[in-house]
Scaffold this motif. Structure first.
Motif, PDB file in Angstrom:
ATOM      1  N   ILE A  59       1.271   5.554  -0.017  1.00 24.33           N
ATOM      2  CA  ILE A  59       0.640   6.816   0.355  1.00 24.33           C
ATOM      3  C   ILE A  59       1.383   7.930  -0.368  1.00 24.33           C
ATOM      4  O   ILE A  59       2.611   8.023  -0.296  1.00 24.33           O
ATOM      5  N   SER A  88      -2.382  14.096   1.453  1.00 24.33           N
ATOM      6  CA  SER A  88      -2.016  12.700   1.189  1.00 24.33           C
ATOM      7  C   SER A  88      -3.198  11.944   0.607  1.00 24.33           C
ATOM      8  O   SER A  88      -4.365  12.334   0.794  1.00 24.33           O
ATOM      9  N   VAL A  90       5.988   5.557   0.769  1.00 25.21           N
ATOM     10  CA  VAL A  90       5.636   6.940   0.452  1.00 25.21           C
ATOM     11  C   VAL A  90       6.048   7.291  -0.976  1.00 25.21           C
ATOM     12  O   VAL A  90       7.156   6.969  -1.418  1.00 25.21           O
ATOM     13  N   LEU A 149       2.322  11.734  -0.794  1.00 25.22           N
ATOM     14  CA  LEU A 149       2.459  12.790   0.212  1.00 25.22           C
ATOM     15  C   LEU A 149       2.940  14.086  -0.432  1.00 25.22           C
ATOM     16  O   LEU A 149       3.807  14.077  -1.307  1.00 25.22           O
ATOM     17  N   SER A 151      -1.103   7.398   9.429  1.00 20.37           N
ATOM     18  CA  SER A 151      -1.395   7.122   8.015  1.00 20.37           C
ATOM     19  C   SER A 151      -0.198   6.530   7.286  1.00 20.37           C
ATOM     20  O   SER A 151      -0.361   5.731   6.358  1.00 20.37           O
ATOM     21  N   LEU A 152       1.014   6.923   7.699  1.00 17.32           N
ATOM     22  CA  LEU A 152       2.226   6.457   7.026  1.00 17.32           C
ATOM     23  C   LEU A 152       2.616   5.039   7.426  1.00 17.32           C
ATOM     24  O   LEU A 152       3.271   4.330   6.651  1.00 17.32           O
ATOM     25  N   SER A 187      -9.577   8.080   0.825  1.00 21.14           N
ATOM     26  CA  SER A 187      -8.513   8.038   1.830  1.00 21.14           C
ATOM     27  C   SER A 187      -7.799   9.380   1.978  1.00 21.14           C
ATOM     28  O   SER A 187      -6.922   9.526   2.824  1.00 21.14           O
ATOM     29  N   GLU A 228       0.858  -1.182   0.000  1.00 21.23           N
ATOM     30  CA  GLU A 228       0.000   0.000   0.000  1.00 21.23           C
ATOM     31  C   GLU A 228       0.896   1.234   0.000  1.00 21.23           C
ATOM     32  O   GLU A 228       1.829   1.331   0.790  1.00 21.23           O
ATOM     33  N   ASN A 277      -4.058   7.550  -0.603  1.00 20.29           N
ATOM     34  CA  ASN A 277      -3.540   6.180  -0.661  1.00 20.29           C
ATOM     35  C   ASN A 277      -3.716   5.553  -2.041  1.00 20.29           C
ATOM     36  O   ASN A 277      -4.671   5.876  -2.765  1.00 20.29           O
ATOM     37  N   LYS A 286       3.256   1.775   5.129  1.00 25.93           N
ATOM     38  CA  LYS A 286       3.088   2.124   3.716  1.00 25.93           C
ATOM     39  C   LYS A 286       4.406   2.619   3.115  1.00 25.93           C
ATOM     40  O   LYS A 286       5.324   3.021   3.837  1.00 25.93           O
TER      41      LYS A 286
END
Length: 239
Positions: free
Chosen positions: A53, A74, A135, A55, A129-130, A86, A51, A76, A133
């Motif tokens: 994200i 951000s 980035v 940013l 959130s991070l 998201s 997954e 996803n 995941k």
């Protein structure tokens, strides 16, 4: 044996060892301890099993020590699908930090920041959130530097996050070979690829724009091939 030795030098394997070593020390930074709970993906992990994200930070400048984060956006990506549900967009309580020269660009004025959150509050939300995941950012070094500063990480404390850079992914294409100073602004790259124009220098809009570009670049670089995070990182660090 040689293959295993070479694998041990892979940036992902090195970051995983740093993460484990930091845990063994027994003193994790309070600002981002949750990030250390998730292993760094191995180089042969398929991106469909990861997954992402996307940013974006809007800041008062490029100096992470003397400038401030004004807003964070951000969104996803999972299974090469960008999920707008998201999306997150935070403004900071940093009205006093606004500079006229950057306000002209990002249109963030003191009144926009009324009702925003403190940097500490924003980072607490963002870290959640991070966690777990990978980035994605355009010119990811900026987000990486400001994130480290906002989390108050010491020089020798690793940030256990993998960053992919759409600017470097684009620059790795053969179209740019031999070009000394190609225009790699997000808006210019999107225009070149026929992607629609969005409001520039808005953290939410830029996160979505970067996410869309990321998906296009994966298809352009790798066609229909199944892609590993190791291959993607290699292209992201090749320029």
């Amino acid at each position: 044996m040689i293959k295993q030795l070479l694998r041990s030098f892979h940036p992902l394997e090195q970051l995983e060892r740093k993460r484990i070593n930091e845990i063994k020390k027994g003193v994790l930074p309070n600002s981002c301890s949750i990030l250390f709970e998730y292993p760094i993906p191995s180089p042969d992990t398929l991106i469909e099993d990861i997954e992402f994200i996307v940013l974006d930070f809007e800041t008062t400048g490029l100096d992470s020590y003397n400038d401030e984060i004004l807003s964070v956006g951000s969104v996803n990506i999972k299974n090469q699908i960008l999920s707008l549900s998201s999306a997150q967009h935070f403004y900071m309580l940093a009205a006093n930090a606004i500079k006229p020269e950057t306000a002209v660009i990002n249109h963030i004025l003191p009144e926009v920041l009324i009702g925003g959150c403190t940097e500490k509050e924003c980072m607490e939300k963002l870290v959640l959130s991070l966690a777990g995941k990978v980035v994605v950012a355009h010119c990811a070094e900026i987000e990486q530097r400001f994130l480290r500063r906002a989390l108050a990480l010491s020089h020798d404390t690793p940030l256990p996050i993998v960053f992919l850079d759409t600017l470097k992914l684009e620059k790795s294409l053969s179209d740019y070979w031999g070009q000394a100073k190609p225009d790699l602004r997000l808006s210019e790259i999107r225009q070149k690829k026929g992607l629609p124009p969005y409001l520039a220098h808005n953290a939410f809009a830029d996160a979505v724009a970067t996410g869309e570009l990321f998906l296009v670049l994966i298809k352009e670089i790798f066609s229909e091939k199944r892609v590993t995070i190791g291959e993607l990182l290699s292209r992201s660090q090749s320029s």
